[in-house]
Write a protein that holds these residues in place. Structure first.
Motif, PDB file in Angstrom:
ATOM      1  N   HIS A 122       0.803  -1.217   0.000  1.00  0.00           N
ATOM      2  CA  HIS A 122       0.000   0.000   0.000  1.00  0.00           C
ATOM      3  C   HIS A 122       0.842   1.276   0.000  1.00  0.00           C
ATOM      4  O   HIS A 122       0.419   2.300  -0.540  1.00  0.00           O
ATOM      5  N   PHE A 123       2.005   1.231   0.614  1.00  0.00           N
ATOM      6  CA  PHE A 123       2.829   2.434   0.715  1.00  0.00           C
ATOM      7  C   PHE A 123       3.924   2.488  -0.346  1.00  0.00           C
ATOM      8  O   PHE A 123       4.816   3.337  -0.272  1.00  0.00           O
ATOM      9  N   ASN A 124       3.871   1.577  -1.302  1.00  0.00           N
ATOM     10  CA  ASN A 124       4.823   1.569  -2.414  1.00  0.00           C
ATOM     11  C   ASN A 124       6.273   1.574  -1.939  1.00  0.00           C
ATOM     12  O   ASN A 124       7.127   2.280  -2.488  1.00  0.00           O
ATOM     13  N   ALA A 125       6.563   0.792  -0.914  1.00  0.00           N
ATOM     14  CA  ALA A 125       7.946   0.664  -0.448  1.00  0.00           C
ATOM     15  C   ALA A 125       8.751  -0.078  -1.508  1.00  0.00           C
ATOM     16  O   ALA A 125       8.287  -1.074  -2.071  1.00  0.00           O
ATOM     17  N   SER A 126       9.968   0.400  -1.784  1.00  0.00           N
ATOM     18  CA  SER A 126      10.778  -0.222  -2.830  1.00  0.00           C
ATOM     19  C   SER A 126      12.247   0.116  -2.610  1.00  0.00           C
ATOM     20  O   SER A 126      12.597   0.942  -1.757  1.00  0.00           O
ATOM     21  N   GLY A 127      13.095  -0.508  -3.399  1.00  0.00           N
ATOM     22  CA  GLY A 127      14.528  -0.242  -3.319  1.00  0.00           C
ATOM     23  C   GLY A 127      15.152  -0.826  -2.068  1.00  0.00           C
ATOM     24  O   GLY A 127      14.710  -1.853  -1.558  1.00  0.00           O
ATOM     25  N   ASP A 128      16.175  -0.145  -1.557  1.00  0.00           N
ATOM     26  CA  ASP A 128      16.915  -0.623  -0.390  1.00  0.00           C
ATOM     27  C   ASP A 128      16.642   0.191   0.865  1.00  0.00           C
ATOM     28  O   ASP A 128      17.222  -0.088   1.911  1.00  0.00           O
ATOM     29  N   SER A 129      15.789   1.197   0.766  1.00  0.00           N
ATOM     30  CA  SER A 129      15.608   2.127   1.883  1.00  0.00           C
ATOM     31  C   SER A 129      14.362   1.806   2.691  1.00  0.00           C
ATOM     32  O   SER A 129      13.319   1.408   2.141  1.00  0.00           O
ATOM     33  N   LEU A 130      14.489   1.985   4.008  1.00  0.00           N
ATOM     34  CA  LEU A 130      13.322   1.897   4.874  1.00  0.00           C
ATOM     35  C   LEU A 130      12.435   3.114   4.657  1.00  0.00           C
ATOM     36  O   LEU A 130      12.903   4.185   4.273  1.00  0.00           O
ATOM     37  N   LYS A 131      11.159   2.947   4.912  1.00  0.00           N
ATOM     38  CA  LYS A 131      10.206   4.042   4.747  1.00  0.00           C
ATOM     39  C   LYS A 131       9.485   4.258   6.066  1.00  0.00           C
ATOM     40  O   LYS A 131       8.976   3.305   6.666  1.00  0.00           O
ATOM     41  N   HIS A 177       9.856  -2.125   5.837  1.00  0.00           N
ATOM     42  CA  HIS A 177      10.978  -2.714   5.118  1.00  0.00           C
ATOM     43  C   HIS A 177      10.501  -3.026   3.706  1.00  0.00           C
ATOM     44  O   HIS A 177       9.427  -3.614   3.534  1.00  0.00           O
ATOM     45  N   PRO A 178      11.263  -2.662   2.674  1.00  0.00           N
ATOM     46  CA  PRO A 178      10.746  -2.817   1.300  1.00  0.00           C
ATOM     47  C   PRO A 178      10.664  -4.252   0.799  1.00  0.00           C
ATOM     48  O   PRO A 178       9.966  -4.522  -0.179  1.00  0.00           O
ATOM     49  N   THR A 179      11.354  -5.198   1.467  1.00  0.00           N
ATOM     50  CA  THR A 179      11.341  -6.590   1.011  1.00  0.00           C
ATOM     51  C   THR A 179      10.056  -7.288   1.449  1.00  0.00           C
ATOM     52  O   THR A 179       9.715  -7.236   2.631  1.00  0.00           O
TER      53      THR A 179
END
Length: 292
Positions: A132-141, A211-213
Motif C-alpha cells: 500500500h505504501f509503495n515501499a521499494s529499493g533498499d531504503s526503509l520508509k 521494510h521494502p522486502t
C-alpha cells in the motif's frame, strides 16, 4: 530472555506444519516459538510433538481467536512480538529484517515494523502482492502514526495488513496500568478487526517503519476465517472502518475537510458488501441522506 517471541495462535491444522517450519527456518535465532492451541482435535498437538525441542506448546484454556492472541502476548517472554497465524508463512529473513528496521529507527519513535506481502492460495501459488505504501529499493520508509490514522480513516483499508506481517515491542501491547490495549473485548466479542485495532493503538504511540522486502505470505483459501461466507463475524470487519473514521475525526487525526470524501469512500465499501450483508442498507441510506 529471547529477543523475539514468535507467537502462533493455532486453530486449523491444514497448513500448520508449513507455517511452523517457516518459524523454525528464520535466520534470526534468538527466539522462542509459542504455540497456543485452539484446535478442537489433537492434530496441532500431534504436529508439535515432532518439534518439541524447539516449540513451547500449550492449550488455550479460553478458546477463541481474540483470547488466543491476547494470551500469547501475555505469556511471551521476548522483548518483541512476532505473530504468525497458522495458515501463513514467513520469509526466512522476516524477523531479522523487521527487527533491524525497528531497532535502527527507534530514535524516530517507531513502534511497529512491517513489509509488503504476497498473497498465496491453498496450493501455495502466489495470487497477489500488497504494498500500500509503495515501499521499494533498499531504503526503509517511515510513516507517521498520525498519517497512518488519517489515511486509514479516509480510505477504509488495513494499510499494514494482518498480524503475520508485523513486529512490535511487547511493552507497547499494554497501557500504563498494565492492561492489554491492542483491542478491547465487549463480553466475548470484539466487534471489529483485531489486527487493525492493534495498529490504531500503536499509531497513537508513535510511527511505523516499512521494510521494502516482501517478508510474509498471507494465505487466502475457502476455509480461512477471513472468508465472509463462513465467518458470521465478518460484518464487524466491515463496519469497524466507520468506528475508526469516527475515532480519527474526534481525536483530530481526520480533518473536517476530509469527512465528505471519507464517507463517500465508506459508502462504496458498504455498497460492495450489501448483497452479502443486507443489514448495511439502512446505514447506506443514512449516509446518502447526510451527504446530499
Amino acid at each position: 530472555m529471547p529477543r523475539v517471541s514468535i507467537c502462533i495462535p493455532a486453530y486449523k491444522a491444514d497448513y500448520f506444519e508449513l507455517c511452523l517450519r517457516s518459524a523454525l527456518a528464520q535466520s534470526f535465532t534468538d527466539v522462542e516459538i509459542l504455540v497456543s492451541d485452539d484446535c478442537p482435535t489433537d492434530e496441532i498437538q500431534a504436529i508439535c510433538r515432532n518439534y518439541e525441542r524447539f516449540v513451547q506448546y500449550s492449550r488455550n484454556p479460553n478458546p477463541g481467536p481474540e483470547n488466543n492472541v491476547r494470551r500469547l502476548v501475555e505469556i511471551a517472554s521476548g522483548e518483541y512480538i512476532k505473530f504468525l497465524f497458522d495458515d501463513d508463512v514467513l520469509h526466512p529473513f522476516c524477523i531479522q529484517f523487521l527487527l533491524e528496521a525497528l531497532e535502527s529507527t527507534k530514535e524516530r519513535n517507531t513502534r511497529l515494523s512491517f513489509s509488503p506481502r504476497y498473497l498465496i492460495d491453498g496450493k501455495n501459488h502466489t495470487t497477489g502482492f500488497i504494498n500500500h505504501f509503495n515501499a521499494s529499493g533498499d531504503s526503509l520508509k517511515i510513516v507517521s502514526g498520525d498519517d497512518f490514522l488519517r489515511l486509514t480513516a479516509l480510505n477504509h483499508v488495513n494499510l499494514v495488513g494482518e498480524y503475520t506481517t508485523a513486529l512490535f515491542r511487547k511493552k507497547d501491547a499494554f497501557d500504563s496500568n498494565g492492561q492489554f490495549r491492542l483491542y478491547k473485548m465487549q463480553g466475548d466479542l470484539f466487534p471489529g478487526l483485531i489486527d487493525l485495532s492493534a495498529w490504531v493503538e500503536l499509531a497513537q504511540l508513535g510511527n511505523f517503519v516499512i521494510h521494502p522486502t516482501p517478508l510474509s505470505y498471507f494465505r487466502r483459501h475457502e476455509n480461512a476465517t477471513s472468508n465472509p461466507q463462513i465467518n458470521w463475524k465478518f460484518i464487524y470487519a466491515i463496519t469497524y472502518y466507520e468506528d475508526v473514521l469516527n475515532f480519527a475525526f474526534e481525536r483530530g487525526y481526520l480533518p473536517a475537510s476530509d469527512l465528505p470524501t471519507s464517507y463517500r469512500n465508506l459508502l462504496n465499501i458498504y455498497r460492495h458488501w450489501q448483497n452479502s450483508f443486507p443489514q448495511l442498507g439502512a446505514r447506506i441510506a443514512q449516509i446518502e441522506e447526510a451527504l446530499m
